[in-house]
Scaffold this motif. Structure first.
Motif, mmCIF file in Angstrom:
data_model
loop_
_atom_site.group_PDB
_atom_site.id
_atom_site.type_symbol
_atom_site.label_atom_id
_atom_site.label_comp_id
_atom_site.label_asym_id
_atom_site.label_seq_id
_atom_site.Cartn_x
_atom_site.Cartn_y
_atom_site.Cartn_z
ATOM 1 N N ARG A 1 1.003 -1.175 0.038
ATOM 2 C CA ARG A 1 -0.007 -0.203 0.015
ATOM 3 C C ARG A 1 0.833 1.313 -0.026
ATOM 4 N NH1 ARG A 1 -1.823 3.963 2.851
ATOM 5 N NH2 ARG A 1 -0.555 3.475 4.807
ATOM 6 N N GLY B 1 2.699 1.988 -3.295
ATOM 7 C CA GLY B 1 1.530 2.524 -4.145
ATOM 8 C C GLY B 1 2.030 2.782 -5.619
ATOM 9 N N ASP B 2 1.901 4.002 -6.042
ATOM 10 C CA ASP B 2 2.614 4.124 -7.472
ATOM 11 C C ASP B 2 3.818 4.955 -7.279
ATOM 12 O OD1 ASP B 2 -1.074 5.289 -8.209
ATOM 13 O OD2 ASP B 2 0.014 3.217 -8.552
#
Length: 241
Positions: A222, A225-226
């Motif tokens: 999480r 992420g990106d």
């Protein structure tokens, strides 16, 4: 536990204890000289500090920082870094071969060292290459940005969490091997830390540790992420032991 070759670890975890030792400056120098803020790796490149990495075992290492500047330094520590055996650069063993350490976390923050003094930071470490031997304190190691060793942002996030004291070493190790080396939770559960000829065995991870490690892995994914992996760029020998 029998393993096939040298282990690579990553330093993760800031200071469990820290001490500054060395030559005392006179009172006038202490008052007159302002502290200079420097970034850890930039200070190594500039020659302001000399750094040594000395492993204690697979879980712990000491980072020795010598202030080469003529004034007190406040050193901005990295969230995490990698330790690489110097001999691996010449032996073609790759990674942390030749007694590698792997990932370590420092947790960021600042560490102060006076001029002509030496500071010691104790860091928690994890192996990032499953199946390799434990680090050897008799082998010289080089400290590098963690991005020069792994571009897996999930693993880097695990190291950062360990550095900040968010999780225990064994939990971080299970998460790092799962995310970075592809070991399944069943494989990690079956892994023996001790296996004697009389039939006695001791598992590497407890069921509770693996349960927590699974949650940590999800959180690392999480947080990653990106995020785009940082380019390691050109990297020379930084430690200057």
């Amino acid at each position: 536990m029998r393993v096939s070759s040298r282990r690579t670890m990553t330093a993760v975890g800031l200071v469990l204890s820290a001490a500054v030792i060395g030559f005392s400056a006179n009172a006038a120098e202490k008052v007159a000289q302002p502290a200079k803020q420097v970034e850890f790796f930039e200070a190594i490149k500039a020659g302001d500090i000399a750094v040594k990495l000395i492993p204690k075992d697979a879980k712990e290492a000491n980072v020795i920082i010598e202030n080469k500047a003529k004034q007190p330094l406040e050193i901005k520590l990295p969230d995490a870094f990698a330790g690489v055996p110097v001999l691996a650069q010449f032996g073609g063993m790759g990674g942390m071969g030749g007694g590698g350490m792997g990932g370590m976390g420092m947790g960021g923050g600042f560490f102060s060292v006076g001029p002509d003094k030496v500071g010691k930071i104790k860091v928690t470490t994890v192996c990032l290459e499953h199946g390799k031997q434990d680090p050897n304190p008799r082998i010289p190691y080089e400290i590098r940005p963690i991005e020069t060793f792994t571009q897996d942002q999930r693993v880097i996030e695990v190291c950062k969490m360990l550095g900040r004291g968010e999780l225990a070493q064994n939990v971080a190790q299970a998460a790092a091997w799962h995310l970075g080396n592809g070991l399944t939770w069943d494989e990690l559960a079956a892994k023996d830390r001790v296996k004697l000829s009389n039939g006695y065995t001791e598992k590497f991870f407890s069921a509770q540790e693996l349960t927590v490690a699974a949650r940590v892995s999800q959180e690392a994914v999480r947080r990653a992420g990106d995020k785009k992996p940082e380019s390691p760029g050109e990297y020379g020998s930084l430690s200057r032991n």
